[in-house]
Design an enzyme around this catalytic site. Structure first.
Site, PDB file in Angstrom:
ATOM      1  N   SER A   9      -4.623  -6.591  -1.805  1.00 45.29           N
ATOM      2  CA  SER A   9      -5.663  -6.214  -2.764  1.00 45.29           C
ATOM      3  C   SER A   9      -6.633  -7.362  -2.949  1.00 45.29           C
ATOM      4  O   SER A   9      -6.265  -8.435  -3.453  1.00 45.29           O
ATOM      5  CB  SER A   9      -5.042  -5.841  -4.111  1.00 45.29           C
ATOM      6  OG  SER A   9      -6.059  -5.679  -5.076  1.00 45.29           O
ATOM      7  N   HIS A  34      -7.472  -3.476   0.662  1.00 49.81           N
ATOM      8  CA  HIS A  34      -7.485  -2.609  -0.514  1.00 49.81           C
ATOM      9  C   HIS A  34      -8.552  -3.078  -1.480  1.00 49.81           C
ATOM     10  O   HIS A  34      -8.533  -4.214  -1.965  1.00 49.81           O
ATOM     11  CB  HIS A  34      -6.110  -2.616  -1.189  1.00 49.81           C
ATOM     12  CG  HIS A  34      -5.970  -1.590  -2.263  1.00 49.81           C
ATOM     13  ND1 HIS A  34      -5.713  -0.264  -1.989  1.00 49.81           N
ATOM     14  CD2 HIS A  34      -6.038  -1.680  -3.618  1.00 49.81           C
ATOM     15  CE1 HIS A  34      -5.630   0.413  -3.118  1.00 49.81           C
ATOM     16  NE2 HIS A  34      -5.831  -0.425  -4.120  1.00 49.81           N
ATOM     17  N   ASP A  36     -10.314  -2.481  -5.032  1.00 50.60           N
ATOM     18  CA  ASP A  36     -10.138  -1.891  -6.358  1.00 50.60           C
ATOM     19  C   ASP A  36     -11.490  -1.705  -7.037  1.00 50.60           C
ATOM     20  O   ASP A  36     -12.134  -2.676  -7.439  1.00 50.60           O
ATOM     21  CB  ASP A  36      -9.238  -2.775  -7.221  1.00 50.60           C
ATOM     22  CG  ASP A  36      -7.795  -2.747  -6.751  1.00 50.60           C
ATOM     23  OD1 ASP A  36      -7.183  -1.662  -6.799  1.00 50.60           O
ATOM     24  OD2 ASP A  36      -7.282  -3.798  -6.331  1.00 50.60           O
ATOM     25  N   MET A  38     -13.481  -0.315 -10.151  1.00 50.87           N
ATOM     26  CA  MET A  38     -13.279   0.055 -11.561  1.00 50.87           C
ATOM     27  C   MET A  38     -14.618   0.132 -12.269  1.00 50.87           C
ATOM     28  O   MET A  38     -15.504  -0.697 -12.031  1.00 50.87           O
ATOM     29  CB  MET A  38     -12.377  -0.973 -12.256  1.00 50.87           C
ATOM     30  CG  MET A  38     -11.071  -1.246 -11.545  1.00 50.87           C
ATOM     31  SD  MET A  38     -10.056  -2.429 -12.460  1.00 50.87           S
ATOM     32  CE  MET A  38      -8.875  -2.913 -11.194  1.00 50.87           C
ATOM     33  N   HIS A  67      -9.961   2.329  -3.583  1.00 50.31           N
ATOM     34  CA  HIS A  67      -9.267   3.000  -4.688  1.00 50.31           C
ATOM     35  C   HIS A  67     -10.210   3.046  -5.876  1.00 50.31           C
ATOM     36  O   HIS A  67     -10.469   2.022  -6.524  1.00 50.31           O
ATOM     37  CB  HIS A  67      -7.984   2.233  -5.018  1.00 50.31           C
ATOM     38  CG  HIS A  67      -7.269   2.729  -6.229  1.00 50.31           C
ATOM     39  ND1 HIS A  67      -6.373   1.937  -6.924  1.00 50.31           N
ATOM     40  CD2 HIS A  67      -7.290   3.927  -6.877  1.00 50.31           C
ATOM     41  CE1 HIS A  67      -5.896   2.622  -7.956  1.00 50.31           C
ATOM     42  NE2 HIS A  67      -6.438   3.826  -7.945  1.00 50.31           N
ATOM     43  N   MET A  69     -11.007   3.790  -9.411  1.00 53.75           N
ATOM     44  CA  MET A  69     -10.521   4.019 -10.771  1.00 53.75           C
ATOM     45  C   MET A  69     -11.748   4.253 -11.633  1.00 53.75           C
ATOM     46  O   MET A  69     -12.171   3.399 -12.416  1.00 53.75           O
ATOM     47  CB  MET A  69      -9.696   2.815 -11.230  1.00 53.75           C
ATOM     48  CG  MET A  69      -8.364   2.706 -10.521  1.00 53.75           C
ATOM     49  SD  MET A  69      -7.594   1.072 -10.675  1.00 53.75           S
ATOM     50  CE  MET A  69      -8.338   0.229  -9.263  1.00 53.75           C
ATOM     51  N   MET A 138       0.693   4.909  -8.595  1.00 51.33           N
ATOM     52  CA  MET A 138       0.499   3.664  -9.329  1.00 51.33           C
ATOM     53  C   MET A 138       1.820   3.224  -9.954  1.00 51.33           C
ATOM     54  O   MET A 138       2.500   4.013 -10.606  1.00 51.33           O
ATOM     55  CB  MET A 138      -0.555   3.842 -10.421  1.00 51.33           C
ATOM     56  CG  MET A 138      -1.968   4.063  -9.906  1.00 51.33           C
ATOM     57  SD  MET A 138      -2.605   2.673  -8.938  1.00 51.33           S
ATOM     58  CE  MET A 138      -2.596   1.346 -10.160  1.00 51.33           C
ATOM     59  N   GLY A 143      -6.107  -0.859 -13.887  1.00 52.82           N
ATOM     60  CA  GLY A 143      -7.134  -1.558 -14.634  1.00 52.82           C
ATOM     61  C   GLY A 143      -7.114  -3.066 -14.487  1.00 52.82           C
ATOM     62  O   GLY A 143      -8.157  -3.708 -14.525  1.00 52.82           O
ATOM     63  N   PHE A 144      -5.935  -3.648 -14.299  1.00 55.18           N
ATOM     64  CA  PHE A 144      -5.834  -5.098 -14.194  1.00 55.18           C
ATOM     65  C   PHE A 144      -4.754  -5.480 -13.188  1.00 55.18           C
ATOM     66  O   PHE A 144      -3.743  -4.789 -13.052  1.00 55.18           O
ATOM     67  CB  PHE A 144      -5.493  -5.728 -15.552  1.00 55.18           C
ATOM     68  CG  PHE A 144      -6.573  -5.574 -16.583  1.00 55.18           C
ATOM     69  CD1 PHE A 144      -7.614  -6.488 -16.660  1.00 55.18           C
ATOM     70  CD2 PHE A 144      -6.562  -4.505 -17.466  1.00 55.18           C
ATOM     71  CE1 PHE A 144      -8.625  -6.339 -17.607  1.00 55.18           C
ATOM     72  CE2 PHE A 144      -7.562  -4.351 -18.416  1.00 55.18           C
ATOM     73  CZ  PHE A 144      -8.596  -5.273 -18.485  1.00 55.18           C
ATOM     74  N   GLY A 145      -4.959  -6.592 -12.492  1.00 54.64           N
ATOM     75  CA  GLY A 145      -3.949  -7.124 -11.595  1.00 54.64           C
ATOM     76  C   GLY A 145      -2.920  -7.941 -12.350  1.00 54.64           C
ATOM     77  O   GLY A 145      -3.083  -8.261 -13.531  1.00 54.64           O
ATOM     78  N   GLY A 146      -1.825  -8.278 -11.661  1.00 51.77           N
ATOM     79  CA  GLY A 146      -0.828  -9.174 -12.222  1.00 51.77           C
ATOM     80  C   GLY A 146       0.173  -8.546 -13.164  1.00 51.77           C
ATOM     81  O   GLY A 146       0.931  -9.262 -13.824  1.00 51.77           O
ATOM     82  N   ASP A 172       1.065   0.804  -5.602  1.00 52.82           N
ATOM     83  CA  ASP A 172       0.143  -0.248  -6.014  1.00 52.82           C
ATOM     84  C   ASP A 172       0.476  -0.677  -7.431  1.00 52.82           C
ATOM     85  O   ASP A 172       0.438   0.127  -8.358  1.00 52.82           O
ATOM     86  CB  ASP A 172      -1.298   0.296  -5.945  1.00 52.82           C
ATOM     87  CG  ASP A 172      -2.350  -0.719  -6.380  1.00 52.82           C
ATOM     88  OD1 ASP A 172      -1.993  -1.875  -6.643  1.00 52.82           O
ATOM     89  OD2 ASP A 172      -3.530  -0.333  -6.447  1.00 52.82           O
ATOM     90  N   GLY A 173       0.807  -1.965  -7.565  1.00 52.63           N
ATOM     91  CA  GLY A 173       1.060  -2.509  -8.889  1.00 52.63           C
ATOM     92  C   GLY A 173       2.341  -3.314  -8.967  1.00 52.63           C
ATOM     93  O   GLY A 173       3.429  -2.740  -8.980  1.00 52.63           O
ATOM     94  N   GLY A 174       2.209  -4.635  -8.977  1.00 53.03           N
ATOM     95  CA  GLY A 174       3.366  -5.494  -9.158  1.00 53.03           C
ATOM     96  C   GLY A 174       4.293  -5.607  -7.969  1.00 53.03           C
ATOM     97  O   GLY A 174       5.407  -6.122  -8.110  1.00 53.03           O
ATOM     98  N   GLY A 194      -1.402  -7.790  -4.477  1.00 54.38           N
ATOM     99  CA  GLY A 194      -2.447  -8.771  -4.707  1.00 54.38           C
ATOM    100  C   GLY A 194      -1.883 -10.152  -4.919  1.00 54.38           C
ATOM    101  O   GLY A 194      -1.838 -10.974  -4.010  1.00 54.38           O
ATOM    102  N   SER A 195      -1.412 -10.404  -6.131  1.00 48.40           N
ATOM    103  CA  SER A 195      -0.931 -11.731  -6.499  1.00 48.40           C
ATOM    104  C   SER A 195       0.179 -12.222  -5.589  1.00 48.40           C
ATOM    105  O   SER A 195       0.198 -13.402  -5.194  1.00 48.40           O
ATOM    106  CB  SER A 195      -0.441 -11.727  -7.950  1.00 48.40           C
ATOM    107  OG  SER A 195      -1.461 -11.320  -8.831  1.00 48.40           O
TER     108      SER A 195
END
Length: 221
Positions: A9, A34, A36, A38, A67, A69, A138, A143-146, A172-174, A194-195
């Site tokens: 991401s 990817h 994002d 928004m 993606h 959003m 999801m 809305g936010f990474g991390g 996607d997410g964490g 991402g992170s």
């Protein structure tokens, strides 16, 4: 059997060097890039739009997995197609006519993806799955990474894989080395991170770990 596709991401990349970050990820083995998108309305954050996708397309031939959003995703199909997006993924919660939107996306030469938030029942996807190229589950609130991975969302992935064995299922997410096994064993094959990639000492090793874990899980299915 579906194959692993790893999608770093770029939300976690250096926005001042976005084209270079894309090339770095591809050189490390990424399959997708990817993006994002928004709008500050469907989700509270505001990130990037079609002009940035267009600028990146001039610098990379990589697969741009966009993606969105956003509210009213229909209004952005033309712009993202013209910008060079490869896949246009919208949220089922954001449109009143998903079937027509999927047809429009395909009509503009892009692959079509549908995303579901953690609180949305996976059954919302079923009527459209045959027409979709990818479904995004999801594993955090968009809305936010991390954010922390939500393992309870893996029930959705398992049900999708059971019903649609050849579908690309993205999560996607964490996502991180400590939970990739849970996602892979549930049936996810497209991994957004991402992170855990960008902040790793060896991003390429993380990408390879994700790929091997998914491919090993798919071999057992």
């Amino acid at each position: 059997m579906v194959r692993a596709k790893i999608a770093p991401s770029l939300l976690s990349g250096d926005f001042a060097q976005l084209a270079a970050e894309c090339q770095r990820m591809l050189s490390l083995g990424a399959d997708y890039l990817h993006m994002d998108v928004m709008d500050g309305h469907f989700v509270p954050n505001l990130t990037l739009g079609a002009p940035i996708i267009k600028s990146l397309r001039a610098h990379t031939s990589g697969f741009l997995d966009c993606h969105l959003m956003v509210s009213r995703p229909e209004q952005w199909v033309d712009d993202f197609a013209a910008a060079g997006a490869d896949l246009f993924c919208f949220h089922v919660e954001a449109t009143e006519d998903a079937g027509a939107l999927i047809e429009r996306i395909h009509g503009h030469g892009m692959l079509a993806g549908m995303a579901v938030r953690p609180k949305t029942a996976v059954e919302a996807v079923f009527p459209y799955a045959a027409a979709l190229d990818q479904v995004l589950v999801m594993t955090v609130e968009p809305g936010f990474g991390g954010q922390a991975f939500m393992p309870e969302c893996m029930d959705k992935v398992r049900e999708l894989r059971r019903r649609f064995p050849d579908l690309d299922i993205e999560v996607d997410g964490g996502l991180a080395p400590e939970n990739i096994e849970a996602a892979a064993s549930a049936g996810a094959n497209v991994i957004v991170a991402g992170s855990s990639i960008f902040k790793a000492k060896s991003p390429g090793a993380v990408i390879e770990l994700f790929r091997k874990t998914v491919d090993d899980a798919q071999a057992k299915q």
